[in-house]
Structure formats: C-alpha cells, structure tokens
Design a protein around this motif. Sequence first.
Motif, PDB file in Angstrom:
ATOM      1  N   GLU A 264       0.805  -1.216   0.000  1.00  0.00           N
ATOM      2  CA  GLU A 264       0.000   0.000   0.000  1.00  0.00           C
ATOM      3  C   GLU A 264       0.844   1.273   0.000  1.00  0.00           C
ATOM      4  OE1 GLU A 264      -2.917   0.018   3.083  1.00  0.00           O
ATOM      5  OE2 GLU A 264      -3.601  -2.017   2.677  1.00  0.00           O
ATOM      6  N   ARG A 279      -7.114   0.378  -1.661  1.00  0.00           N
ATOM      7  CA  ARG A 279      -8.449   0.479  -1.054  1.00  0.00           C
ATOM      8  C   ARG A 279      -9.225   1.722  -1.475  1.00  0.00           C
ATOM      9  NH1 ARG A 279      -7.381   0.880   4.549  1.00  0.00           N
ATOM     10  NH2 ARG A 279      -5.125   0.846   4.243  1.00  0.00           N
ATOM     11  N   TRP A 280      -8.647   2.581  -2.309  1.00  0.00           N
ATOM     12  CA  TRP A 280      -9.388   3.746  -2.793  1.00  0.00           C
ATOM     13  C   TRP A 280      -8.689   4.345  -4.006  1.00  0.00           C
ATOM     14  CZ3 TRP A 280      -7.344   3.880   2.291  1.00  0.00           C
ATOM     15  CH2 TRP A 280      -6.148   4.614   2.442  1.00  0.00           C
TER      16      TRP A 280
END
Length: 323
Positions: A264, A279-280
């Motif tokens: 990430e 996640r986005w």
Amino acid sequence: MHFKKRPSWAISESEVTPESVYLNRRMFMSGVAVSAAALAAPGLVLANSKDKLAALDYKKANQYAPNEDLTPYKDVIRYNNFYEFGPGKDDPSRHADQLVTDPWTIQVEGECARAGRYALDELLKPHSYQERIYRLRCVEAWSMVIPWVGIPLADVLKQLEPTSKAKYVYFETLERPEQMPGQRSVFSTIDWPYREGLRMDEAMNELSFLAVGLYGRELPNQNGAPIRLVVPWKYGFKSIKSIVRIRFMEQRPKTSWEMIAPNEYGFYANVNPEVDHPRWSQKRERRLPSGIFSPNWRETEKFNGYGEQVAHLYKGMDLAKYY
C-alpha cells in the motif's frame, strides 16, 4: 529556535489581519515582501524579526506558489495525521501541547564529514528563512495549501558534507512516549520511532524543504514542531515531523509505512492519480476545508502539480512499480 512568544502588548488574535489579506496573492506572485507586521502577527512572532524578515527571499520562495486559495490556519492546525499523538485527525491538536520542543537536538550520522549531535539552532543559524506556499496531498485523498516558513533541505545537507557514498537520507521522528500518548497505545501498528527517507537527488531537489513555521508563526507541535520535512510532490506521510535524526546511507533505508504495508505504501510515494491505493482511488482529492454537503473534490495532479521540477528524477522508472 528563532522565535519568541507574543509579548503582552501584542494585539489579540481576534484583531489580526485575516489570512486572505496577509497572503495577498498579487503581492506574492509579484515577489513583493509583505510587511513585517503582517508576517509576524498573530500569536507567535519571529525573534530578531528585522533580520529574519529581511532575509525572507520572497521572489525565489514564491515562484512555486499555486494559484489557489490557502487552507485556513484553523484547519491546518486541527486536521492532522501525527500518530504519535493518536489516530484521530484531532488527536494531535488535543494532545500535542504535552510535547517539550526546547531544547531540541538532531543527531547526524553516516556517510558525511560532519557527523555529530547538533542543537537545532546550530543547523538553522547559517541560513535565511524563506516562505514557500506548497500543496500538501495526503495519501488518504485529502489536501491543503499551506504557507511554510523554513529553509531548503539541500542547504542543511550541504553543510553536513555528505560523502560520495551517501545515496539516501534517512530521517527519524522523536520517540518520547511520556509526552506522545500514541506511542503508548497498545493498538498502534507502528514500530516506533517513525522512520522516513529520500533518495539523495530527491533530498537535494529545489522543492525539498525543512519547515520551522507556517503562516508566519512558529510551527505548532501538532504540525511537527520544532522542525519537519516538506516534500510537496509526495504523499504527506513522506514529510516526516519532529525530526531528531538524519543519517546519510549508501543503502536504501526501510521506512515506517513501507514496513507496515508494503503493498500500500511504497518508498517513493509520489502523488500519482494513475496508481490507485489498493483500497481507494487516487484520481481525485478532497481539498480542505470540506464538509458533507460541500466535499470540495478536485482532480489530482501527477507529482501534485510539481512535475516541471521533479519529473526528471524518475525518468525511465516504472512509477506503478516504484510507487
């Protein structure tokens, strides 16, 4: 530090010039220095103000200023990620008053000729302050525009005389759990102290900046007092706060978020709308201040809009791989 507290005779904050007047864009873009009274007020004022204010290099400092509204001071100091004080956005402003920032020293180590422990004043004194208006883009897809006061990172690194073996610069945040409640939390996933790093050419880039103030005031504890890094083309977690250690290294250092979740948060962390967080999306950002009914969304710019100054650093690199 080159700051002193507001004297008893100074005007109250309710009487000061609004930020919109204080940072009149026409004055800045034309390279005209604002008045000493405007820069010093409100709250805390620069010590030796005549010398320091005269030393502010406005023409050079503001060539990078975006033609955008500044984020209000109250939002800059109340909405922060500084996990040493807690995970909530308001935790730093609620708890950071516990932090003692004077005296402050920085340990310099590694591949350099002038290793040793330095009082903060020793590192700052040889340099004139500048004011830099930079965008700040968080990896969480919110952003601000902040007027920082400080000195180019390259100026400090040069005085420490890195050797030819220095390929990276490592930074470390203060670890003081008795004053930083987030470091005492059993729920924290960070292996303290917080660690960050830059490649040497990134660190020496003209945009890399060591901030000791914002909005003409002393840097608040919750924003990384007494000295923090500002790297405006990277996501905000690269701009490490409350620095106590600088190490010149031949090998690339491991950084805190990279160690926690390497899929990430990569080492480079350049702002890139073409590479989403797992996640986005990173294609848009929420410019503060914003709210439920006025989220203030805007398109994210590659390198946070600073491609002219930094894109050459990554020529030939796959930025989806080296994220």
